[in-house]
Write a protein that holds these residues in place. Sequence first.
Motif, PDB file in Angstrom:
ATOM      1  N   PRO A  10     118.185 -21.026  -6.980  1.00 53.45           N
ATOM      2  CA  PRO A  10     118.818 -22.240  -7.479  1.00 53.45           C
ATOM      3  C   PRO A  10     119.872 -21.933  -8.533  1.00 53.45           C
ATOM      4  O   PRO A  10     119.664 -21.116  -9.427  1.00 53.45           O
ATOM      5  N   TYR A  40     119.769 -30.032  -1.295  1.00 55.43           N
ATOM      6  CA  TYR A  40     119.979 -29.256  -2.516  1.00 55.43           C
ATOM      7  C   TYR A  40     121.093 -28.222  -2.379  1.00 55.43           C
ATOM      8  O   TYR A  40     121.327 -27.430  -3.296  1.00 55.43           O
ATOM      9  N   TYR A  63     120.360 -34.757  -3.021  1.00 59.64           N
ATOM     10  CA  TYR A  63     119.440 -35.147  -1.951  1.00 59.64           C
ATOM     11  C   TYR A  63     120.166 -35.474  -0.649  1.00 59.64           C
ATOM     12  O   TYR A  63     119.530 -35.655   0.383  1.00 59.64           O
ATOM     13  N   MET A  89     123.780 -23.657  -4.345  1.00 62.65           N
ATOM     14  CA  MET A  89     122.517 -24.377  -4.461  1.00 62.65           C
ATOM     15  C   MET A  89     122.390 -24.956  -5.869  1.00 62.65           C
ATOM     16  O   MET A  89     122.585 -24.240  -6.856  1.00 62.65           O
ATOM     17  N   ALA A  93     116.983 -27.767  -7.501  1.00 66.11           N
ATOM     18  CA  ALA A  93     115.972 -27.211  -6.594  1.00 66.11           C
ATOM     19  C   ALA A  93     115.033 -26.319  -7.405  1.00 66.11           C
ATOM     20  O   ALA A  93     115.478 -25.460  -8.168  1.00 66.11           O
ATOM     21  N   ARG A  94     113.714 -26.518  -7.211  1.00 63.61           N
ATOM     22  CA  ARG A  94     112.747 -25.747  -8.002  1.00 63.61           C
ATOM     23  C   ARG A  94     111.641 -25.159  -7.125  1.00 63.61           C
ATOM     24  O   ARG A  94     110.545 -24.894  -7.604  1.00 63.61           O
ATOM     25  N   ASN A  99     114.713 -23.487   3.566  1.00 60.16           N
ATOM     26  CA  ASN A  99     115.336 -24.801   3.476  1.00 60.16           C
ATOM     27  C   ASN A  99     116.335 -24.880   4.621  1.00 60.16           C
ATOM     28  O   ASN A  99     117.306 -24.132   4.659  1.00 60.16           O
ATOM     29  N   SER A 126     115.237 -20.181  -0.399  1.00 62.58           N
ATOM     30  CA  SER A 126     115.250 -20.329  -1.851  1.00 62.58           C
ATOM     31  C   SER A 126     114.323 -19.288  -2.476  1.00 62.58           C
ATOM     32  O   SER A 126     113.148 -19.180  -2.108  1.00 62.58           O
ATOM     33  N   THR A 130     113.328 -19.678 -10.301  1.00 62.58           N
ATOM     34  CA  THR A 130     113.530 -21.108 -10.127  1.00 62.58           C
ATOM     35  C   THR A 130     113.391 -21.800 -11.482  1.00 62.58           C
ATOM     36  O   THR A 130     112.632 -21.348 -12.336  1.00 62.58           O
ATOM     37  N   GLN A 258     108.183 -29.766  -5.107  1.00 62.49           N
ATOM     38  CA  GLN A 258     109.168 -30.197  -4.118  1.00 62.49           C
ATOM     39  C   GLN A 258     108.874 -29.713  -2.703  1.00 62.49           C
ATOM     40  O   GLN A 258     109.525 -30.162  -1.763  1.00 62.49           O
TER      41      GLN A 258
END
Length: 272
Positions: A10, A40, A63, A89, A93-94, A99, A126, A130, A258
């Motif tokens: 991220p 994201y 989103y 990204m 985003a966590r 993805n 991802s 994060t 998430q």
Amino acid sequence: MVGSTTKMAPGGKGTQSLVIENSGKAAAKKVRLTYVTPVYVNVNEKADLPRGCRMKLADADPYLPQVVSCTLPRLAAGAKKKVTFPVTMTKRARFVGPNFGMGMARPVGTSDADPTDNWTQPIIQSIRPTPAVPQGHVVDLWHSIDVPPLSPQRGRDITFTFGNKGPDMNGPAQLVFVTPFYVNTDHKQPLPPGCSRKLAETDPLLPEVVQCNLRPIPAGAERQLRIPLTLIPGGPRGVVYSLAVIAPDNVNDVERDQTDNLSGPGALNIQG
């Protein structure tokens, strides 16, 4: 067509590639290509798009996926073409894990012998580090979907089941749904209350993007949302997947996890 898998933390930037191959015996005079970013992920606005490409949906909302439409030059029989998109990204985003985006190609001015291998799901993987969960009122949303069978003669609803593992939300939530390729929302029927089309297209190579505003979800509650779909003839057979996300829509609500906010909705093409 084949999509790349790109590792990205991220806040990072990189590229995502789609490889198109003409496995037929005749050249394609031109090829249309569509790329949909994962949730994201945005197209890097500081870098150039590939030649022949333009943005169809460029909303910076994390989103909402972004949609790129390309027209590529002649592709000889047996030839391959790699198209690379610059992407970033968001730090919002966590999660760690795959993805999925979307990609599809078709020749211009002629039919394709087998469009079933014309679509793919490129992946942004991802990775750590994060960001930490921000300070705030922590909630834990989730959603799941069914896979409706569609034919040109009969559309059906796709059903989203969603809930909140708790605690109660302070404000509303939002759900974003991208239709699979060759699938539209049924424009003859109303969308559910609170839903609107951010991208409305009858072009089968462009998805529609629906954004729904949901009232606050109490802890432990479970609800459903149904969106009517129709099938456009001539598309890939079997199940074609897309993407969706649910998330808090209030700055005072913070998502705990998430990973169960994302899904890959699908529609089953059963045309005869």
